[in-house]
Motif scaffolding. Structure first.
Motif, mmCIF file in Angstrom:
data_model
loop_
_atom_site.group_PDB
_atom_site.id
_atom_site.type_symbol
_atom_site.label_atom_id
_atom_site.label_comp_id
_atom_site.label_asym_id
_atom_site.label_seq_id
_atom_site.Cartn_x
_atom_site.Cartn_y
_atom_site.Cartn_z
ATOM 1 N N GLU A 169 -5.178 1.439 -7.379
ATOM 2 C CA GLU A 169 -4.889 0.123 -7.921
ATOM 3 C C GLU A 169 -3.409 0.015 -8.258
ATOM 4 N N ASN A 222 -10.472 3.969 -8.539
ATOM 5 C CA ASN A 222 -10.000 3.639 -7.197
ATOM 6 C C ASN A 222 -8.511 3.296 -7.215
ATOM 7 N N LEU A 274 -10.362 -5.924 -1.643
ATOM 8 C CA LEU A 274 -9.374 -5.859 -2.706
ATOM 9 C C LEU A 274 -9.840 -6.769 -3.837
ATOM 10 N N ALA A 328 0.852 -1.193 0.000
ATOM 11 C CA ALA A 328 0.000 0.000 0.000
ATOM 12 C C ALA A 328 0.887 1.241 0.000
ATOM 13 N N THR A 354 -7.666 -2.115 4.894
ATOM 14 C CA THR A 354 -8.573 -1.798 3.788
ATOM 15 C C THR A 354 -9.972 -1.494 4.291
ATOM 16 N N HIS A 377 -8.476 -1.378 -4.952
ATOM 17 C CA HIS A 377 -9.151 -1.161 -3.682
ATOM 18 C C HIS A 377 -10.573 -0.698 -3.976
#
Length: 266
Positions: A256, A254, A179, A162, A175, A247
């Protein structure tokens, strides 16, 4: 003021009073940090710190000295950091004997160092601050090998990191959405792909064991290095396959990341 009275005071006797005498601070003797909580503070990379670095200069009796010049400089940054700066590089002490500057952190996490110098007192003081990672921006997706043997069982570990907008890993990121993980093969079919839970303490549990996509449920916790893992296998030799991690909903802007091509070998 100084008052002189011939005889008892406040009794109508002859007296006189001087003009006001204003005592001034002496020569600057000592410079020290003002304990306002600024030294050692943390902040998000590429943002200004919440508190300024402040110093005070006093004479030998502790009286504030105004009009002294203090120079500020950034003397240490994390490797690769850019964009860090100070609100002022030189400030003159005010009536409280204080001078200050505010640091805007650079783009990398780690320790930033600022020095304050006054020539009269021959003093240099060092302040530090720590840059921390920002919000999730994208993922790094790295296979353990790019040339694995074709297999019907998961035999490649995919490390998902991340990252914020400046490629800083986000420690212990959790998260808020699932995912979504999918592949892009040159000629494979869903049956050619197998998925497995990630190994080790930072391994993620996948929700599907085969097919071109799988998911990791929301609430997945990355480790202190901002990393989590899954595994993947592919049974068709010669194909190039990439792994994409998103995500939340895919193709919706989003965060990625996509791996380099993995070429399964015979």
């Amino acid at each position: 003021t100084v008052r002189v009275t011939h005889g008892a005071v406040d009794s109508g006797n002859p007296e006189g009073t001087s003009s006001a005498i204003t005592w001034q601070a002496g020569t600057a003797d000592t410079m020290s940090k003002v304990n306002n909580g600024a030294d050692g503070q943390s902040g998000t990379v590429a943002t200004a710190l919440g508190l300024p670095f402040v110093v005070q200069i006093v004479d030998q009796y502790g009286n504030p000295v105004a009009g002294e010049t203090v120079s500020f400089a950034i003397t240490g940054t994390p490797s690769g950091a850019t964009g860090q700066y100070l609100s002022t590089l030189s400030d003159v002490t005010d009536s409280s004997g204080q001078a200050e500057t505010t640091l805007t952190l650079g783009t990398k996490v780690g320790t930033y160092t600022v020095e304050a110098t006054n020539t009269t007192t021959a003093t240099t003081l060092t302040f530090t601050a720590t840059g921390t990672a920002g919000d999730l921006d994208h993922f790094d997706v790295t296979p353990s090998t790019l040339t694995p043997t074709a297999s019907g069982t998961p035999n490649v570990t995919i490390t998902i990191t991340a990252l914020d907008a400046y490629d800083n890993p986000i420690p212990n990121y959790t998260t808020s959405q699932a995912l979504n993980i999918d592949t892009n093969g040159t000629a494979g079919t869903p049956a050619s792909i197998t998925w497995g839970n990630g190994p080790g303490s930072n391994g993620f549990a996948v929700t599907a064991n085969s097919g071109e996509s799988t998911t990791v449920a929301a609430g997945a916790a990355f480790d202190s290095n901002g990393e989590g893992t899954i595994q993947v296998g592919y049974s068709v030799a010669g194909d190039d396959v990439t792994v994409r991690v998103t995500h939340g909903a895919v193709d919706s802007g989003n965060p990625e990341g996509t791996s380099s091509a993995i070429t399964w070998q015979a």
